[in-house]
Design a protein around this motif. Structure first.
Motif, PDB file in Angstrom:
ATOM      1  N   GLU B 134       7.651  47.607  30.100  1.00  0.00           N
ATOM      2  CA  GLU B 134       7.157  46.516  30.940  1.00  0.00           C
ATOM      3  C   GLU B 134       8.001  45.269  30.812  1.00  0.00           C
ATOM      4  O   GLU B 134       7.999  44.425  31.697  1.00  0.00           O
ATOM      5  N   GLN B 135       8.731  45.116  29.713  1.00  0.00           N
ATOM      6  CA  GLN B 135       9.457  43.861  29.519  1.00  0.00           C
ATOM      7  C   GLN B 135      10.660  43.752  30.414  1.00  0.00           C
ATOM      8  O   GLN B 135      11.201  42.672  30.582  1.00  0.00           O
ATOM      9  N   ASP B 136      11.126  44.829  31.022  1.00  0.00           N
ATOM     10  CA  ASP B 136      12.306  44.743  31.880  1.00  0.00           C
ATOM     11  C   ASP B 136      11.963  44.187  33.243  1.00  0.00           C
ATOM     12  O   ASP B 136      12.844  43.804  33.994  1.00  0.00           O
ATOM     13  N   LEU B 137      10.685  44.167  33.591  1.00  0.00           N
ATOM     14  CA  LEU B 137      10.310  43.755  34.936  1.00  0.00           C
ATOM     15  C   LEU B 137       9.910  42.288  35.002  1.00  0.00           C
ATOM     16  O   LEU B 137       9.424  41.835  36.019  1.00  0.00           O
ATOM     17  N   ILE B 138      10.112  41.537  33.925  1.00  0.00           N
ATOM     18  CA  ILE B 138       9.675  40.146  33.916  1.00  0.00           C
ATOM     19  C   ILE B 138      10.840  39.260  34.321  1.00  0.00           C
ATOM     20  O   ILE B 138      11.984  39.541  33.987  1.00  0.00           O
ATOM     21  N   SER B 139      10.565  38.176  35.052  1.00  0.00           N
ATOM     22  CA  SER B 139      11.636  37.302  35.533  1.00  0.00           C
ATOM     23  C   SER B 139      12.181  36.445  34.402  1.00  0.00           C
ATOM     24  O   SER B 139      11.661  36.455  33.283  1.00  0.00           O
ATOM     25  N   ASN B 140      13.219  35.664  34.728  1.00  0.00           N
ATOM     26  CA  ASN B 140      13.975  34.973  33.691  1.00  0.00           C
ATOM     27  C   ASN B 140      13.179  33.830  33.069  1.00  0.00           C
ATOM     28  O   ASN B 140      13.194  33.646  31.860  1.00  0.00           O
ATOM     29  N   SER B 141      12.498  33.053  33.922  1.00  0.00           N
ATOM     30  CA  SER B 141      11.749  31.909  33.378  1.00  0.00           C
ATOM     31  C   SER B 141      10.600  32.379  32.525  1.00  0.00           C
ATOM     32  O   SER B 141      10.272  31.787  31.501  1.00  0.00           O
ATOM     33  N   GLN B 142       9.990  33.499  32.913  1.00  0.00           N
ATOM     34  CA  GLN B 142       8.925  34.039  32.072  1.00  0.00           C
ATOM     35  C   GLN B 142       9.470  34.521  30.761  1.00  0.00           C
ATOM     36  O   GLN B 142       8.826  34.417  29.723  1.00  0.00           O
ATOM     37  N   GLN B 143      10.699  35.014  30.794  1.00  0.00           N
ATOM     38  CA  GLN B 143      11.273  35.450  29.523  1.00  0.00           C
ATOM     39  C   GLN B 143      11.586  34.286  28.614  1.00  0.00           C
ATOM     40  O   GLN B 143      11.468  34.391  27.399  1.00  0.00           O
ATOM     41  N   ILE B 144      11.964  33.147  29.222  1.00  0.00           N
ATOM     42  CA  ILE B 144      12.165  31.949  28.397  1.00  0.00           C
ATOM     43  C   ILE B 144      10.856  31.539  27.740  1.00  0.00           C
ATOM     44  O   ILE B 144      10.803  31.205  26.553  1.00  0.00           O
ATOM     45  N   GLY B 145       9.782  31.586  28.519  1.00  0.00           N
ATOM     46  CA  GLY B 145       8.474  31.237  27.968  1.00  0.00           C
ATOM     47  C   GLY B 145       8.061  32.187  26.860  1.00  0.00           C
ATOM     48  O   GLY B 145       7.523  31.795  25.831  1.00  0.00           O
ATOM     49  N   ILE B 146       8.349  33.470  27.071  1.00  0.00           N
ATOM     50  CA  ILE B 146       8.006  34.460  26.048  1.00  0.00           C
ATOM     51  C   ILE B 146       8.803  34.191  24.780  1.00  0.00           C
ATOM     52  O   ILE B 146       8.279  34.210  23.671  1.00  0.00           O
ATOM     53  N   HIS B 147      10.066  33.897  24.934  1.00  0.00           N
ATOM     54  CA  HIS B 147      10.887  33.645  23.751  1.00  0.00           C
ATOM     55  C   HIS B 147      10.455  32.385  23.040  1.00  0.00           C
ATOM     56  O   HIS B 147      10.474  32.314  21.820  1.00  0.00           O
ATOM     57  N   LEU B 148      10.050  31.373  23.820  1.00  0.00           N
ATOM     58  CA  LEU B 148       9.565  30.137  23.191  1.00  0.00           C
ATOM     59  C   LEU B 148       8.306  30.395  22.385  1.00  0.00           C
ATOM     60  O   LEU B 148       8.097  29.805  21.341  1.00  0.00           O
ATOM     61  N   SER B 149       7.448  31.276  22.886  1.00  0.00           N
ATOM     62  CA  SER B 149       6.178  31.452  22.204  1.00  0.00           C
ATOM     63  C   SER B 149       6.247  32.501  21.109  1.00  0.00           C
ATOM     64  O   SER B 149       5.357  32.593  20.305  1.00  0.00           O
ATOM     65  N   THR B 150       7.295  33.302  21.051  1.00  0.00           N
ATOM     66  CA  THR B 150       7.353  34.289  19.971  1.00  0.00           C
ATOM     67  C   THR B 150       8.473  34.008  18.979  1.00  0.00           C
ATOM     68  O   THR B 150       8.223  33.823  17.805  1.00  0.00           O
ATOM     69  N   TYR B 151       9.733  33.932  19.478  1.00  0.00           N
ATOM     70  CA  TYR B 151      10.815  33.807  18.508  1.00  0.00           C
ATOM     71  C   TYR B 151      10.959  32.394  17.999  1.00  0.00           C
ATOM     72  O   TYR B 151      11.222  32.166  16.839  1.00  0.00           O
ATOM     73  N   PHE B 152      10.796  31.434  18.902  1.00  0.00           N
ATOM     74  CA  PHE B 152      11.043  30.044  18.522  1.00  0.00           C
ATOM     75  C   PHE B 152       9.748  29.278  18.373  1.00  0.00           C
ATOM     76  O   PHE B 152       9.687  28.098  18.650  1.00  0.00           O
ATOM     77  N   PHE B 153       8.669  29.961  17.930  1.00  0.00           N
ATOM     78  CA  PHE B 153       7.369  29.299  17.892  1.00  0.00           C
ATOM     79  C   PHE B 153       7.352  28.183  16.859  1.00  0.00           C
ATOM     80  O   PHE B 153       6.780  27.129  17.068  1.00  0.00           O
ATOM     81  N   LEU B 154       7.986  28.413  15.744  1.00  0.00           N
ATOM     82  CA  LEU B 154       7.867  27.445  14.655  1.00  0.00           C
ATOM     83  C   LEU B 154       8.532  26.108  14.988  1.00  0.00           C
ATOM     84  O   LEU B 154       7.889  25.067  14.820  1.00  0.00           O
ATOM     85  N   PRO B 155       9.788  26.079  15.499  1.00  0.00           N
ATOM     86  CA  PRO B 155      10.299  24.768  15.931  1.00  0.00           C
ATOM     87  C   PRO B 155       9.546  24.187  17.107  1.00  0.00           C
ATOM     88  O   PRO B 155       9.427  22.970  17.233  1.00  0.00           O
TER      89      PRO B 155
END
Lengths: 87, 159
Positions: B134-155
């Motif tokens: 399912e992750q391949d079908l998500i657009s770019n801005s949503q992927q930025i949001g996903i990365h902000l909330s998972t990988y870069f959550f602490l900063p």
């Protein structure tokens, strides 16, 4: 059993929490065993998913407000005396 | 699993034994302050377990919220209560107490049998493969949001 240690420990905490809730004479210890149960279930969720905390936090907050209102109304913590609905 | 092997095993065994003793301590102490502190120890141990599961934000969140707020509230609630009540504890084993002990041990034994008998690798592989597809079908801005909330959550949280 290498990766399943977390599941076994959460099952242990869950059963200890149930046992403590039934066995405790004191209402504080029953509340603490309820927290044990919630944390054990939370640990089980987190083994499979990465970020699940909202429901248990809301549950803990609600439980604490209920207990503080109980403490405010009545002055003792004996569970045997809580039969006010019986009358 | 990202940690080196011996540290992983040592942490698992140490935290597991402290958890077992602390769990028994919550239930078996008659003094409610002792069981409140034992509950605090159990919560700290659970939060250290999450280091082993590679979810680093949850460790700090669990420490702050559970130990820092909820356990402190429990200790305050224990301190407000009248201390003379648990001296009336006669330590009698009623019929209800005799019944619950085999019931609870049978619940625990059933859970152990279920855990050791299910093949977790098959289940995790099938559910995670759905997530990967399912992750391949998500657009770019949503992927930025996903990365902000998972990988870069602490900063993100610090800012």
């Amino acid at each position: 059993m290498m990766l399943e240690h977390v599941l076994v420990l959460s099952a242990y905490l869950f059963s200890i929490g149930i046992y403590g809730m039934i066995m405790s004479r004191n209402m504080d210890i029953a509340l603490m065993c309820l927290e044990l149960i919630l944390n054990a279930v939370n640990m089980n969720f987190k083994y499979f998913l990465n970020f699940v905390m909202a429901i248990t936090l809301a549950e803990a907050a609600i439980g604490l407000t209920i207990v503080s209102s109980i403490y405010h109304n009545r002055k003792s913590t004996c569970i045997n005396q809580s039969n006010l609905l019986n009358k | 699993m990202d940690l080196p092997g011996p540290i992983h095993d040592f942490l698992l065994v140490f935290l597991g034994s402290v958890l077992i003793l602390g769990g028994m301590g919550v239930v078996l102490f008659t003094n409610p302050i002792y069981s409140a502190f034992s509950l605090g120890l159990v919560l700290v141990c659970i939060s250290l377990f999450y280091i082993l599961l590679n979810s680093y934000f949850v460790v700090v969140a669990q420490l702050l919220i559970y130990v820092g707020a909820i356990n402190v509230l429990i200790v305050f609630a224990v301190m407000f209560m009248n201390g003379s009540e648990y001296y009336k504890d006669l330590n009698l084993w009623t019929i209800g107490d005799v019944v619950t002990l085999p019931v609870c041990t049978s619940i625990f034994v059933l859970l152990m049998i279920i855990i050791t008998d299910t093949s977790w690798y098959g289940i995790i592989w099938t559910t995670r493969s759905n997530q990967i597809i399912e992750q391949d079908l998500i657009s770019n801005s949503q992927q930025i949001g996903i990365h902000l909330s998972t990988y870069f959550f602490l900063p993100f949280e610090f800012i």
